[in-house]
Scaffold this active site. Structure first.
Site, PDB file in Angstrom:
ATOM      1  CD  GLU A  49      30.014  20.966 -34.719  1.00  0.00           C
ATOM      2  OE1 GLU A  49      30.835  20.463 -33.939  1.00  0.00           O
ATOM      3  OE2 GLU A  49      29.186  21.830 -34.358  1.00  0.00           O
ATOM      4  CE  LYS A  94      27.906  29.544 -26.673  1.00  0.00           C
ATOM      5  NZ  LYS A  94      27.809  28.621 -27.820  1.00  0.00           N
ATOM      6  CD  GLU A 111      26.211  20.886 -27.847  1.00  0.00           C
ATOM      7  OE1 GLU A 111      26.287  20.871 -29.100  1.00  0.00           O
ATOM      8  OE2 GLU A 111      26.842  21.677 -27.148  1.00  0.00           O
ATOM      9  CG  ASN A 114      32.280  31.618 -11.805  1.00  0.00           C
ATOM     10  OD1 ASN A 114      31.320  31.363 -11.070  1.00  0.00           O
ATOM     11  ND2 ASN A 114      32.188  32.400 -12.859  1.00  0.00           N
ATOM     12  N   GLY A 115      35.018  28.242 -10.689  1.00  0.00           N
ATOM     13  CA  GLY A 115      36.282  27.500 -10.727  1.00  0.00           C
ATOM     14  C   GLY A 115      36.235  26.310  -9.795  1.00  0.00           C
ATOM     15  CD1 TRP A 127      26.342  23.583 -15.704  1.00  0.00           C
ATOM     16  CD2 TRP A 127      28.416  22.939 -15.209  1.00  0.00           C
ATOM     17  NE1 TRP A 127      26.651  22.495 -16.497  1.00  0.00           N
ATOM     18  CE2 TRP A 127      27.915  22.080 -16.208  1.00  0.00           C
ATOM     19  CE3 TRP A 127      29.713  22.718 -14.741  1.00  0.00           C
ATOM     20  CZ2 TRP A 127      28.651  21.033 -16.752  1.00  0.00           C
ATOM     21  CZ3 TRP A 127      30.450  21.669 -15.275  1.00  0.00           C
ATOM     22  CH2 TRP A 127      29.917  20.844 -16.275  1.00  0.00           C
ATOM     23  NE  ARG A 152      29.318  32.161 -18.280  1.00  0.00           N
ATOM     24  CZ  ARG A 152      30.499  32.595 -18.715  1.00  0.00           C
ATOM     25  NH1 ARG A 152      30.556  33.524 -19.623  1.00  0.00           N
ATOM     26  NH2 ARG A 152      31.612  32.101 -18.240  1.00  0.00           N
ATOM     27  CE  LYS A 161      26.422  21.761 -32.133  1.00  0.00           C
ATOM     28  NZ  LYS A 161      27.729  22.302 -32.357  1.00  0.00           N
ATOM     29  CB  CYS A 181      29.792  29.177 -12.162  1.00  0.00           C
ATOM     30  SG  CYS A 181      29.786  27.517 -11.517  1.00  0.00           S
ATOM     31  CG  HIS A 223      38.529  -1.170 -40.558  1.00  0.00           C
ATOM     32  ND1 HIS A 223      39.283  -2.235 -40.986  1.00  0.00           N
ATOM     33  CD2 HIS A 223      38.586  -0.252 -41.555  1.00  0.00           C
ATOM     34  CE1 HIS A 223      39.806  -1.956 -42.171  1.00  0.00           C
ATOM     35  NE2 HIS A 223      39.379  -0.755 -42.547  1.00  0.00           N
TER      36      HIS A 223
HETATM   37  O1  M6R Z   1      34.264  28.296 -26.271  1.00  0.00           O
HETATM   38  P1  M6R Z   1      34.933  27.136 -26.929  1.00  0.00           P
HETATM   39  O2  M6R Z   1      34.817  27.157 -28.405  1.00  0.00           O
HETATM   40  O3  M6R Z   1      36.364  26.977 -26.476  1.00  0.00           O
HETATM   41  O4  M6R Z   1      34.157  25.878 -26.393  1.00  0.00           O
HETATM   42  C1  M6R Z   1      34.571  24.577 -26.676  1.00  0.00           C
HETATM   43  C2  M6R Z   1      33.450  23.597 -26.455  1.00  0.00           C
HETATM   44  O5  M6R Z   1      33.071  23.577 -25.120  1.00  0.00           O
HETATM   45  C3  M6R Z   1      32.226  23.925 -27.314  1.00  0.00           C
HETATM   46  O6  M6R Z   1      32.574  24.033 -28.650  1.00  0.00           O
HETATM   47  C4  M6R Z   1      31.160  22.828 -27.170  1.00  0.00           C
HETATM   48  O7  M6R Z   1      31.635  21.631 -27.670  1.00  0.00           O
HETATM   49  C5  M6R Z   1      29.881  23.277 -27.873  1.00  0.00           C
HETATM   50  N1  M6R Z   1      28.863  23.502 -26.900  1.00  0.00           N
HETATM   51  C6  M6R Z   1      29.351  22.286 -28.822  1.00  0.00           C
HETATM   52  O8  M6R Z   1      28.220  22.769 -29.478  1.00  0.00           O
END
Ligand code: M6R
Length: 610
Positions: free
Chosen positions: A483, A605, A490, A99-100, A75, A27, A487, A2, A506
């Site tokens: 990672e 974000k 995501e 927000n929250g 959001w 975001r 990606k 948000c 395993h």
């Molecule tokens: O702002 P941050 O680095 O604390 O965010 C952590 C995760 O939400 C962030 O890295 C998320 O996993 C990414 N969108 C992945 O690409």
């Protein structure tokens, strides 16, 4: 997640609010809305499901105008994405954006129903609107009503309230969700992120936990959680103004992948000479702290967690200091034992991730020797609440999928590893020189890695119609595989998993067939032969392999294995280097699939709620 924007001015604020929301679009959100009050005390609220542009069009059609307003991108957490659940929420003359998450909203909802309030949404936010309305009936000012209200809230909030009867006043409260006040000349603003206001001001006041503030055109009065007035300092921001411009690139993610050579250069600049790390550049008192440190506890989420995982290998192998890494949402609720002389290090791009922030606050109570953050956003909550803030200088990252934030975190971590090792006497001059020179070489090497773009674009075709992908790596390349899988899932919505290659037999080996591409990260290091055996295990079971290999690793493409040859780089910085083709792969698969690359579904974000 948000976003909030607010403004009180002599001019019409609708456009400022919408521009602020646009700047927060990255975001992630599902709906948006504004409420604007004019000089005749009329309040107009407009909300729309979907993109901010839909809201902008509606505001034009409905000719919404006025000098005071609040705006929000939502959001969904409580209640589906819909116009009815979009903010602002209204209770008669009161409107609010929030927000929250209000954790005691069920109890408050019942209480308010008994008092005769009717709810029109499924949100937790609507209870705040009615509560303020209730409190307003027995208080002299809107400020008092909000102060009384927040005392009844449990959970997290960054909230802004307006009252139609007091058209030139915004009341804002912060607890757990960031709020920044932007100072103008004869006008003032506020937002959940300074980025929203960079086109109208550069001067900011960051509210602290528990603060409530009254913002008018000419004044900002801040009150601490005990109700006493407090002075919060004004900070001049030098954040990038034009971060919101994609330039020649199709997506922000693509732009940010290409910005990595510069981002890494910026991150190491002034912190390394040509052959050594300047320990003091890590932070005031860094030398004393790093000298005493016996254990490093890294805490982070998502991509930042993956960066932390890579550095665990470095801290132990290079600096000889024991290191643990934990996901923030686990750490904050685990009954852990604090080791003696343990340094807590949080990692975060945004500096506002709710779980990471909660972990930092908990660690402060639990006797860590010091708390450091490696963060990309100056002035963020993590930066302000940590003893040492070691800033990555990636520049604003807009794409939800983190790219340059990750590689700059790795560069920062590697400098820290050297600094710790120097203080402990485990990194000698030769090793330091090797690592620093490898860091200096990285930007150019990343440029070279980016040149594999065309090859990877073609390869992406093989993945786009698949439902699953497996990524493999060993040692510090295992978190790089993790990672890469994050990606891919995501932004392309393809299920992807990562395994330490030695773990294949395993269990996951049972999954191998021609419909499950297996991507392997294969540097030329001491584990290469072991990795080759793991590759054979896949090949023997009919798996289709895509090996991103060091040019000297001795791999040759054949009908079951596609080899993407990468130039040889220093072994220590190789995890950073091998990240680049992985980012490109997920980007090109997502392009073929036609997903919303910069704002993938369901994601945000900055994850400012639990
Ligand atoms: O702002 P941050 O680095 O604390 O965010 C952590 C995760 O939400 C962030 O890295 C998320 O996993 C990414 N969108 C992945 O690409």
């Amino acid at each position: 997640m948000c976003g909030i924007v607010g403004a009180v001015a002599q001019r019409d604020v609708a456009e400022i609010l919408v521009e602020g929301l646009r700047r927060l679009e990255y975001r992630g959100y599902d709906s948006s809305g504004v409420a604007v009050i004019d000089n005749d005390h009329n309040m107009k609220r407009v909300r729309r499901l979907g993109k901010v542009q839909e809201l902008a069009d509606a505001l034009e059609i409905e000719q919404v105008q006025g000098g005071t307003g609040i705006a929000h991108t939502r959001w969904a957490t409580h209640g589906e994405p819909s116009e009815i659940n979009a903010h602002p929420h209204v209770s008669e003359d009161i409107a609010i954006v929030h927000n929250g998450i209000i954790e005691n909203h069920h109890v408050l909802r019942e209480l308010l129903r008994e008092r005769g309030y009717t709810f029109t949404s499924q949100t937790d936010t609507e209870v705040i609107a009615h509560l303020v309305n209730w409190e307003r009936r027995s208080t002299d000012t809107l400020l008092q009503a909000v102060q009384n209200t927040v005392k009844q809230l449990e959970g997290a909030y960054g909230a802004v309230v307006v009252d139609r009867n007091e058209p030139e006043r915004l009341i804002v409260a912060r607890s757990g969700s960031p709020i920044v006040i932007g100072l103008g000349v004869g006008e003032n603003f506020l937002a959940s992120d300074q980025l929203a206001l960079l086109n109208v001001t550069r001067r900011f006041i960051y509210l602290e936990e528990g603060d409530v503030a009254e913002v008018t055109r000419r004044e900002v009065n801040v009150f601490a959680d005990n109700g006493e007035p407090v002075i919060r300092s004004v900070v001049e921001s030098n954040a990038e103004h034009d971060a919101g411009d994609k330039g020649e690139f199709r997506h922000f993610m693509q732009k940010e992948v290409y910005e990595q050579p510069t981002a890494i250069k910026n991150t190491i600049e002034g912190r390394v000479t040509h052959d050594s790390v300047i320990t003091d550049s890590i932070g005031v008192h860094a030398s004393e702290i790093l000298e005493k440190v016996e254990h490093i506890q890294l805490v982070a989420c998502g991509t930042s967690y993956n960066a932390a995982m890579v550095s665990r290998y470095w801290f132990e192998a290079i600096a000889g200091v024991s290191c643990s890494v934990e996901i923030a949402s686990e750490f904050r609720y685990r009954k852990f034992v604090t080791r003696p002389n343990s340094l807590l290090v949080t990692l975060s791009q945004s500096g506002e991730t709710a779980d990471t922030l909660a972990a930092l606050r908990l660690a402060k109570e639990k006797g860590y020797m010091s708390a450091m953050t490696i963060c990309n956003v100056a002035g963020s909550s993590l930066v302000r609440e940590s003893d040492i803030a070691f800033m990555t200088r990636a520049g604003t990252e807009i794409g939800v999928a983190s790219t340059k934030a990750f590689t700059t975190q790795l560069a920062a971590l590697l400098m820290m590893v050297v600094a710790v090792g120097k203080q402990k006497g485990t990194v000698d001059q030769a090793k330091e020189k090797e690592i620093v020179q490898a860091l200096h070489a990285l930007p150019e090497q990343i440029e070279a890695a980016l040149k594999t773009e065309k090859e990877i674009e073609a390869l992406a075709e093989d993945f786009a119609d698949k439902h699953h992908t497996l990524f493999l790596g060993r040692g510090e390349f295992y978190p790089i595989a993790v990672e890469a899988s994050l990606k891919l899932k995501e932004i392309s919505y393809i299920h992807a998993e990562a395994y330490a290659a030695g773990e294949l037999k395993h269990g996951p080996l049972a999954l191998i067939d021609a419909d499950m591409p297996v991507v392997v990260v294969a540097p030329n290091n001491e584990l290469l032969e072991k990795l080759k055996s793991n590759i054979e295990e896949v090949r023997a079971r009919g798996g289709l392999l895509y090996v991103f290999a060091d040019e000297n690793a001795g791999f040759v493409s054949d009908e079951t294995m596609t080899v993407i040859k990468m130039p040889h780089v220093n072994e220590i910085t190789a995890p950073i280097f091998f990240t680049i083709p992985m980012q490109l792969l997920s980007y090109y698969v997502a392009l073929i699939k036609g997903t919303d690359v910069d704002q993938p579904r369901n994601l945000a974000k900055a994850v400012t709620v639990e």
